[in-house]
Scaffold this motif. Structure first.
Motif, short mmCIF file in Angstrom:
data_model
loop_
_atom_site.label_atom_id
_atom_site.label_comp_id
_atom_site.label_asym_id
_atom_site.label_seq_id
_atom_site.Cartn_x
_atom_site.Cartn_y
_atom_site.Cartn_z
N GLY A 83 -2.03 -15.79 -59.65
CA GLY A 83 -1.77 -15.44 -58.26
C GLY A 83 -1.47 -13.97 -58.09
N ILE A 84 -0.69 -13.43 -58.98
CA ILE A 84 -0.35 -12.00 -58.93
C ILE A 84 -1.60 -11.15 -59.17
CG2 ILE A 84 0.94 -10.17 -60.11
CD1 ILE A 84 3.14 -12.39 -60.56
N ALA A 85 -2.42 -11.55 -60.13
CA ALA A 85 -3.66 -10.82 -60.42
C ALA A 85 -4.62 -10.88 -59.23
CB ALA A 85 -4.33 -11.41 -61.66
N ILE A 86 -4.73 -12.04 -58.61
CA ILE A 86 -5.59 -12.20 -57.44
C ILE A 86 -5.06 -11.34 -56.29
CG2 ILE A 86 -6.30 -13.85 -55.66
CD1 ILE A 86 -6.50 -15.93 -58.01
N ALA A 87 -3.75 -11.30 -56.11
CA ALA A 87 -3.15 -10.48 -55.05
C ALA A 87 -3.49 -9.01 -55.26
CB ALA A 87 -1.64 -10.68 -55.02
N ARG A 88 -3.42 -8.53 -56.50
CA ARG A 88 -3.78 -7.13 -56.79
C ARG A 88 -5.23 -6.87 -56.43
NH1 ARG A 88 -0.59 -7.53 -61.79
NH2 ARG A 88 -2.52 -8.14 -62.80
N ALA A 89 -6.12 -7.80 -56.78
CA ALA A 89 -7.54 -7.63 -56.51
C ALA A 89 -7.83 -7.66 -55.02
CB ALA A 89 -8.35 -8.71 -57.24
N VAL A 90 -7.18 -8.55 -54.28
CA VAL A 90 -7.41 -8.69 -52.85
C VAL A 90 -6.99 -7.42 -52.10
CG1 VAL A 90 -6.57 -9.92 -50.79
CG2 VAL A 90 -7.30 -11.19 -52.78
N THR A 91 -5.96 -6.77 -52.58
CA THR A 91 -5.45 -5.56 -51.93
C THR A 91 -6.52 -4.49 -51.81
OG1 THR A 91 -3.25 -6.02 -52.80
CG2 THR A 91 -3.66 -3.78 -52.09
N ASN A 92 -7.43 -4.41 -52.76
CA ASN A 92 -8.47 -3.38 -52.78
C ASN A 92 -9.81 -3.87 -52.24
OD1 ASN A 92 -6.74 -1.48 -54.05
ND2 ASN A 92 -7.03 -2.58 -55.96
N ASN A 93 -9.84 -5.07 -51.67
CA ASN A 93 -11.10 -5.66 -51.24
C ASN A 93 -11.18 -5.65 -49.71
OD1 ASN A 93 -12.74 -7.98 -50.20
ND2 ASN A 93 -13.27 -8.13 -52.36
N ALA A 94 -12.26 -5.08 -49.19
CA ALA A 94 -12.43 -5.00 -47.73
C ALA A 94 -13.31 -6.11 -47.18
CB ALA A 94 -13.03 -3.65 -47.36
N SER A 95 -14.08 -6.79 -48.03
CA SER A 95 -15.04 -7.77 -47.52
C SER A 95 -14.51 -9.19 -47.46
CB SER A 95 -16.32 -7.73 -48.35
OG SER A 95 -16.06 -8.13 -49.68
N LEU A 96 -13.57 -9.55 -48.32
CA LEU A 96 -13.10 -10.93 -48.40
C LEU A 96 -12.30 -11.31 -47.15
CD1 LEU A 96 -13.08 -13.37 -50.37
CD2 LEU A 96 -10.83 -12.60 -51.10
#
Length: 117
Positions: A83-96
């Motif tokens: 969950g923490i790893a996914i949160a880090r990735a989502v922070t930098n994602n503009a399309s999701l």
């Protein structure tokens, strides 16, 4: 899909118009043919020693370069570290726009990290 196949998929998605990806009930321990995150951990690079290979591969699907708009990771036994790893990735994602994490074991820490992202 094995973690290395997910990594290959993540690399190819940028060259497509695929907007929805579902990887559901895939990384469950004891699932036929899928193996566990622990046994497949070497398939992708681990980041900081905290993420399993499977989680590292899944976060590639939501990297900053990703074109995916909807991602379902339902039922993959993802834990708080995932969950923490996914949160880090989502922070930098503009399309999701849609992320389905139903039927995982994110716990309070993982859920809070995702909610804050």
């Amino acid at each position: 899909l094995s973690p290395s196949m997910v990594s290959q998929l993540a690399g190819l998605l940028g060259e497509t118009n695929v907007a929805r990806v579902r990887i559901e009930y895939n990384f469950r321990s004891g699932a036929d043919g899928a193996g566990s995150q622990e046994t497949q951990a070497g398939a992708c690079e681990e980041k900081g020693g905290e993420e399993s290979g499977a989680v590292s591969c899944l976060t590639e699907l939501i990297s900053a370069q990703s074109v995916v708009k909807e991602l379902s990771l339902r039922g993959n036994e993802l834990d708080s570290l995932a969950g923490i790893a996914i949160a880090r990735a989502v922070t930098n994602n503009a399309s999701l726009k849609v992320l389905n994490l139903f039927d995982n074991a994110l716990g309070d820490e993982g859920a809070v990290a995702i909610a804050k992202a």
